[in-house]
Design a protein around this motif. Structure first.
Motif, short mmCIF file in Angstrom:
data_model
loop_
_atom_site.label_atom_id
_atom_site.label_comp_id
_atom_site.label_asym_id
_atom_site.label_seq_id
_atom_site.Cartn_x
_atom_site.Cartn_y
_atom_site.Cartn_z
N ARG A 1 0.81 -1.23 0.00
CA ARG A 1 0.00 0.00 0.00
C ARG A 1 0.84 1.27 0.00
N PHE A 2 2.17 1.15 -0.05
CA PHE A 2 2.98 2.34 0.22
C PHE A 2 3.56 3.02 -1.02
N GLY A 3 3.55 2.35 -2.13
CA GLY A 3 3.85 2.99 -3.42
C GLY A 3 5.18 3.71 -3.51
N CYS A 4 6.23 3.15 -2.96
CA CYS A 4 7.54 3.80 -3.12
C CYS A 4 7.89 3.81 -4.62
N ARG A 5 8.41 4.92 -5.04
CA ARG A 5 8.63 5.17 -6.46
C ARG A 5 9.60 4.17 -7.11
N PHE A 6 10.59 3.75 -6.36
CA PHE A 6 11.66 2.92 -6.93
C PHE A 6 11.35 1.43 -6.85
N CYS A 7 10.15 1.07 -6.42
CA CYS A 7 9.87 -0.34 -6.11
C CYS A 7 8.73 -0.88 -6.97
N ALA A 8 8.98 -2.01 -7.63
CA ALA A 8 7.97 -2.59 -8.53
C ALA A 8 6.75 -3.09 -7.74
N THR A 9 6.98 -3.60 -6.52
CA THR A 9 5.85 -4.09 -5.72
C THR A 9 4.86 -2.94 -5.45
N GLY A 10 5.41 -1.75 -5.25
CA GLY A 10 4.57 -0.58 -4.95
C GLY A 10 3.62 -0.25 -6.08
N GLY A 11 3.87 -0.75 -7.29
CA GLY A 11 3.00 -0.50 -8.43
C GLY A 11 1.93 -1.57 -8.59
N MET A 12 1.98 -2.62 -7.77
CA MET A 12 0.98 -3.69 -7.86
C MET A 12 -0.29 -3.30 -7.12
N ILE A 13 -1.39 -3.93 -7.52
CA ILE A 13 -2.63 -3.73 -6.77
C ILE A 13 -2.50 -4.51 -5.46
N PHE A 14 -2.85 -3.87 -4.37
CA PHE A 14 -2.75 -4.55 -3.07
C PHE A 14 -3.89 -5.56 -2.95
N ARG A 15 -3.54 -6.81 -2.66
CA ARG A 15 -4.58 -7.84 -2.56
C ARG A 15 -4.75 -8.39 -1.16
N GLY A 16 -3.82 -8.09 -0.29
CA GLY A 16 -4.04 -8.56 1.08
C GLY A 16 -2.79 -9.03 1.78
N ASN A 17 -2.98 -9.34 3.05
CA ASN A 17 -1.89 -9.79 3.92
C ASN A 17 -1.69 -11.30 3.81
N LEU A 18 -0.46 -11.73 3.94
CA LEU A 18 -0.18 -13.16 4.07
C LEU A 18 -0.33 -13.53 5.54
N ASP A 19 -0.77 -14.75 5.80
CA ASP A 19 -0.81 -15.18 7.20
C ASP A 19 0.45 -15.99 7.52
N ALA A 20 0.53 -16.45 8.77
CA ALA A 20 1.77 -17.14 9.19
C ALA A 20 2.02 -18.38 8.34
N PHE A 21 0.97 -19.06 7.91
CA PHE A 21 1.18 -20.23 7.04
C PHE A 21 1.91 -19.81 5.76
N HIS A 22 1.43 -18.75 5.13
CA HIS A 22 2.06 -18.31 3.87
C HIS A 22 3.50 -17.87 4.07
N ILE A 23 3.78 -17.29 5.22
CA ILE A 23 5.15 -16.81 5.48
C ILE A 23 6.07 -17.98 5.82
N ILE A 24 5.64 -18.83 6.75
CA ILE A 24 6.51 -19.93 7.20
C ILE A 24 6.75 -20.95 6.08
N GLN A 25 5.75 -21.15 5.24
CA GLN A 25 5.97 -22.13 4.16
C GLN A 25 7.04 -21.63 3.18
N GLN A 26 7.25 -20.31 3.10
CA GLN A 26 8.34 -19.79 2.26
C GLN A 26 9.70 -20.20 2.85
N VAL A 27 9.79 -20.14 4.18
CA VAL A 27 11.04 -20.55 4.85
C VAL A 27 11.31 -22.02 4.58
N TYR A 28 10.25 -22.81 4.64
CA TYR A 28 10.37 -24.24 4.37
C TYR A 28 11.00 -24.49 3.00
N HIS A 29 10.56 -23.72 2.01
CA HIS A 29 11.12 -23.90 0.66
C HIS A 29 12.62 -23.63 0.66
#
Ligand code: SF4
Length: 337
Positions: free
Chosen positions: A111-139
């Motif tokens: 939601r913060f739209g920093c000028r230099f960041c590609a993520t900031g240009g994406m439509i915000f779709r929501g928060n990840l929960d702990a499952f989504h975050i921890i499963q990234q570590v697992y990978h």
């Protein structure tokens, strides 16, 4: 539908085990297999009673998501794209000689739209929960031993504080991954009061996305400066009371003719010395929606670094990793390459 166990904390697993009529010590046994030993097959959790294992399997699972796309760079960096329940997010796995870093996302878009960041240009779709975050570590652990974890992927971690705090607890607790806090860094634009909660409730390192030491210019680069002026944020964090093991870093993406002058280096050095912060200089990776932003020449980058060193600032020049696959700093935008 079976529910994930990955992403649950000790209290939640204790409730689960209790509801299945297991013994209270079964909770820690289950979590030790899952988080510490990285064993995901419930059948292999041999010190859990067979009846409990069967009941667990009926209603729950220990699966992680299959990435819908994997991109690999010649430099060894990998980018995994996950799509789950309307959420799309990416994880970067960054190997170096002695380190293996997992760069985690915490939101889909930002939601913060920093000028230099590609993520900031994406439509915000929501928060990840702990499952989504921890499963990234697992990978990450599927590839090799993870040495460092950074919350620097898609999203502003402190805009999703609850899931981030829970994930850090799962990562650092002795019933969890028992991963050292000093090897975890959370990067933030500096949102108060969430930053203070992160400081009080965890021991992780803090990286502040600074990018300009000047208020007006930072407002231009990072609209968040309007609501959370960085000088006020820095003055509020009581860094003098921090333990020596906790590190404060200023992240600084160098932008040609914007923030790469000697005056910038001098003011940045003053700030870094005042807050005993290390400066992490980051090479800018182009973003499509702002073609006017450019990286300075190699010479200027080296010169800027030497200006800081001359003022005795502890400075690192972060090499751009995964640029070809859009996995480098500021480039995560769920773009398939
Ligand atoms: Fe969001 Fe961080 Fe990108 Fe800024 S730099 S737009 S806060 S993800």
């Amino acid at each position: 539908m079976r529910l994930p166990i990955i992403g649950l904390d000790l209290e939640e697993v204790s409730h689960l085990i209790c509801s299945l009529h297991g013994a209270s010590y079964n909770s820690r046994q289950l979590l030790t297999w899952l988080y510490r030993k990285k064993v995901r097959s419930i059948d292999e959790m041999t010190d859990l009673p067979k009846t409990l294992r069967l009941k667990l399997q009926e209603q729950h699972h220990t699966e992680i998501l299959k990435p819908s796309h994997v991109a690999s760079d010649k430099d060894g960096t990998k980018k995994l794209l996950f799509e789950h329940n309307e959420l799309i997010y990416e994880t970067a796995l960054i190997p170096e000689e002695k380190r293996f870093t997992v760069c985690l996302s915490t939101q889909t878009g930002c939601r913060f739209g920093c000028r230099f960041c590609a993520t900031g240009g994406m439509i915000f779709r929501g928060n990840l929960d702990a499952f989504h975050i921890i499963q990234q570590v697992y990978h990450g652990f599927l590839e090799r031993d993870v040495t460092n974890i950074v919350f620097m992927g898609m999203g502003e971690p402190l805009d999703n504080l609850e899931s981030v705090l829970k994930s850090i607890q799962i990562l650092t607790a002795e019933w969890g991954f028992a991963f050292p806090s000093r090897k975890i860094t959370v990067s933030t634009v500096g949102l108060q009061p969430a930053l203070q909660k992160l400081i009080d409730q965890t021991k992780v390192n803090i990286a502040i996305s600074l990018h300009s030491p000047f208020h007006e210019e930072r407002k231009y680069l990072m609209p968040v400066e309007n609501a959370h002026p960085i000088m006020e944020v820095l003055d509020s964090i009581q860094w003098r009371n921090w333990p020596r093991t906790r590190r404060l870093t200023f992240e600084y993406i160098l932008l040609k003719d914007i923030n790469d002058s000697y005056a910038h280096a001098r003011t940045l050095a003053k700030l870094a010395l005042r807050y005993r912060a290390r400066v992490n200089l980051i090479q800018f990776n182009p973003v499509e929606r702002h073609p006017e932003l450019l990286s300075p020449s190699e010479n200027r980058i080296v010169e800027f670094e030497s200006w800081l060193r001359a003022k005795r600032v502890s400075v690192t020049l972060r090499k751009s990793r995964g640029q070809k696959i859009h996995a480098a700093c500021g480039m995560l935008a769920a773009k398939i390459v």
